[in-house]
Design a protein around this motif. Structure first.
Motif, short mmCIF file in Angstrom:
data_model
loop_
_atom_site.label_atom_id
_atom_site.label_comp_id
_atom_site.label_asym_id
_atom_site.label_seq_id
_atom_site.Cartn_x
_atom_site.Cartn_y
_atom_site.Cartn_z
N PHE A 86 -64.66 9.70 29.07
CA PHE A 86 -64.69 9.65 27.59
C PHE A 86 -62.68 9.38 26.67
CE2 PHE A 86 -63.52 9.82 23.21
CZ PHE A 86 -64.46 8.91 22.36
N GLN A 87 -62.90 10.61 27.94
CA GLN A 87 -60.56 10.67 27.78
C GLN A 87 -60.45 9.57 28.32
OE1 GLN A 87 -60.01 12.90 25.36
NE2 GLN A 87 -61.66 13.32 25.66
N SER A 88 -61.09 8.94 29.86
CA SER A 88 -60.68 7.94 30.63
C SER A 88 -60.33 6.14 29.50
CB SER A 88 -60.30 8.06 31.93
OG SER A 88 -61.52 8.11 32.26
N ASN A 89 -61.36 6.46 29.68
CA ASN A 89 -62.42 4.67 28.99
C ASN A 89 -62.40 4.12 27.72
OD1 ASN A 89 -63.76 3.60 31.75
ND2 ASN A 89 -63.90 5.91 31.77
N CYS A 90 -62.58 5.34 26.31
CA CYS A 90 -63.07 5.82 25.37
C CYS A 90 -61.69 6.47 24.54
CB CYS A 90 -64.34 5.89 24.78
SG CYS A 90 -65.02 6.01 26.06
N ALA A 91 -61.17 7.16 25.11
CA ALA A 91 -60.22 8.32 23.97
C ALA A 91 -59.11 6.90 22.99
CB ALA A 91 -59.59 9.63 24.11
N ALA A 92 -58.98 5.93 23.99
CA ALA A 92 -57.40 5.12 23.57
C ALA A 92 -58.04 4.83 22.11
CB ALA A 92 -57.21 4.07 24.77
N CYS A 93 -59.45 4.63 21.87
CA CYS A 93 -59.70 3.81 20.72
C CYS A 93 -60.38 4.90 20.19
CB CYS A 93 -60.86 2.68 20.71
SG CYS A 93 -59.64 1.48 22.25
N HIS A 94 -61.17 5.61 20.71
CA HIS A 94 -62.09 6.33 19.59
C HIS A 94 -61.54 7.95 19.03
CE1 HIS A 94 -64.98 3.59 19.14
NE2 HIS A 94 -64.79 2.92 20.58
N GLY A 95 -60.52 8.07 19.75
CA GLY A 95 -60.09 10.07 19.84
C GLY A 95 -60.55 10.21 20.75
N GLU A 96 -60.07 12.00 21.12
CA GLU A 96 -60.62 12.46 21.64
C GLU A 96 -61.73 13.09 21.76
OE1 GLU A 96 -57.18 15.35 23.57
OE2 GLU A 96 -55.80 14.03 23.58
N PHE A 97 -61.45 13.69 20.34
CA PHE A 97 -63.45 13.80 20.14
C PHE A 97 -63.72 12.88 19.63
CE2 PHE A 97 -59.74 17.34 20.42
CZ PHE A 97 -60.32 17.98 21.38
N GLY A 98 -64.10 11.56 19.27
CA GLY A 98 -64.53 10.18 18.79
C GLY A 98 -64.51 10.39 16.96
N GLU A 99 -62.96 11.03 16.40
CA GLU A 99 -62.83 11.20 15.41
C GLU A 99 -61.92 9.55 14.92
OE1 GLU A 99 -59.15 12.28 18.07
OE2 GLU A 99 -61.24 12.71 18.20
N GLY A 100 -61.51 9.06 16.05
CA GLY A 100 -60.77 7.63 15.82
C GLY A 100 -59.85 7.37 16.02
N ALA A 101 -59.25 6.21 16.07
CA ALA A 101 -57.73 6.06 17.07
C ALA A 101 -57.27 4.62 15.36
CB ALA A 101 -57.45 6.01 17.89
N GLY A 102 -56.35 5.08 15.14
CA GLY A 102 -56.04 4.17 14.36
C GLY A 102 -56.90 3.67 12.69
N ARG A 103 -57.80 2.55 12.93
CA ARG A 103 -58.73 1.85 12.76
C ARG A 103 -59.91 1.53 13.44
NH1 ARG A 103 -57.82 0.36 6.89
NH2 ARG A 103 -55.92 0.25 6.22
N TRP A 104 -59.14 1.91 14.73
CA TRP A 104 -61.19 2.12 15.22
C TRP A 104 -61.59 2.78 14.70
CZ3 TRP A 104 -61.43 -2.11 18.84
CH2 TRP A 104 -60.16 -2.70 19.42
N PRO A 105 -63.00 2.25 15.69
CA PRO A 105 -64.25 3.13 15.08
C PRO A 105 -64.03 4.94 15.04
CG PRO A 105 -65.28 1.02 15.83
CD PRO A 105 -63.88 0.74 15.79
N VAL A 106 -64.65 5.60 14.34
CA VAL A 106 -65.01 6.93 14.40
C VAL A 106 -66.57 7.07 15.10
CG1 VAL A 106 -65.07 9.12 12.67
CG2 VAL A 106 -64.12 6.81 12.22
N LEU A 107 -66.56 8.11 15.27
CA LEU A 107 -67.99 8.27 16.08
C LEU A 107 -68.88 9.56 16.14
CD1 LEU A 107 -67.07 6.30 20.20
CD2 LEU A 107 -68.52 5.58 18.26
N ALA A 108 -67.86 10.91 15.46
CA ALA A 108 -68.22 11.91 15.49
C ALA A 108 -68.43 12.71 14.39
CB ALA A 108 -68.18 12.36 16.30
N GLY A 109 -69.02 12.88 13.57
CA GLY A 109 -68.54 14.13 12.34
C GLY A 109 -69.34 12.95 11.47
N GLY A 110 -69.11 13.31 9.95
CA GLY A 110 -69.27 12.46 8.99
C GLY A 110 -70.74 12.98 8.22
N GLN A 111 -71.56 13.94 8.88
CA GLN A 111 -72.47 14.33 8.09
C GLN A 111 -72.46 14.45 6.83
OE1 GLN A 111 -71.57 15.33 11.21
NE2 GLN A 111 -73.03 15.78 12.66
N GLY A 112 -73.64 14.30 6.11
CA GLY A 112 -73.71 14.31 4.56
C GLY A 112 -72.34 13.52 3.72
N THR A 113 -72.14 12.22 4.69
CA THR A 113 -71.31 11.95 3.67
C THR A 113 -71.98 10.16 3.51
OG1 THR A 113 -69.92 10.75 5.40
CG2 THR A 113 -68.81 12.76 5.12
#
Length: 223
Positions: free
Chosen positions: A66-93
């Motif tokens: 994930f760090q080498s292929n995905c983090a540049a857009c989605h952040g190291e922990f899936g939080e999203g970078a810039g306006r790229w999609p957020v992949l983790a969190g958001g429960q209850g929202t």
């Protein structure tokens, strides 16, 4: 014979030949698809695991991938970078004014994650990941969303047992029975209201750019 007349004759002859070919039993265009060609397109995965390839991948392996292929857009922990999609969190929202539709808060099935990663990721290099790599990345994404523990290994065998938190809130489209009574056979197409009122602004969805330094109006959204 003029050039335009000659062109008409040629076009007519071509059209006649085309129509004649269409009335035959077979058009004789192309060829049957080869098994390997069909296999290359038949890559969808169902919630019950049908369509999955053999393979497995761990959370720890997925983190490195994930760090080498995905983090540049989605952040190291899936939080999203810039306006790229957020992949983790958001429960209850989901019922809030600004819902965060992530894998853990909104997505219906693990197969949706696997299918999309396999089909379209990494951005610009789609379908370059091997099955074991996709399993590992999906395992890491499940871990980021608190679905599996950090020592989890995702495989074809245990894949159908993984359930995402929001799965129960998805159901088959039932509008034909639940909303049919509200359908109007003669819908209003003009002058349906005395005036049009704006009930919401795009800024609420965070898609309207901020005003410029000189007080210029935003270039997008509803005014």
């Amino acid at each position: 014979m003029s050039r335009s007349a000659r062109s008409c004759v040629v076009a007519g002859a071509f059209l006649f030949a085309f129509i004649g070919a269409g009335t035959a039993e077979t058009v004789k265009l192309g060829r049957p698809a080869l098994p390997e060609e069909i296999k290359a397109w038949d890559i969808d995965v169902r919630p019950d695991g049908l369509g999955l390839p053999e393979g497995k991948g761990s959370v720890s392996q997925g983190e490195a991938l994930f760090q080498s292929n995905c983090a540049a857009c989605h952040g190291e922990f899936g939080e999203g970078a810039g306006r790229w999609p957020v992949l983790a969190g958001g429960q209850g929202t989901l019922k809030s004014e600004r819902p965060e539709k992530t894998i853990g808060s909104f997505w219906p099935n693990t197969s949706t994650v696997y299918d999309y990663v396999h089909r379209a990721m990494p951005f610009g290099a789609a379908q370059t990941l091997q099955p074991d790599e996709v399993y590992a990345i999906v395992a890491y994404l499940l871990y980021l969303n608190d679905v599996v523990p950090d020592d989890y290994v995702l495989s074809k065998e245990n894949f159908p047992t993984v359930q995402l938190p929001n799965e129960a809130n998805f159901y088959d489209d039932d509008r034909e029975t639940t909303e049919k009574a509200f359908w109007n056979a003669n819908p209003c197409m003009k002058q349906c209201k005395p005036k049009v009122e704006i009930t919401s602004h795009a800024a609420v969805l965070d898609v309207t750019p901020d005003a410029g330094k000189d007080g210029d109006k935003p270039t997008g959204g509803v005014e």
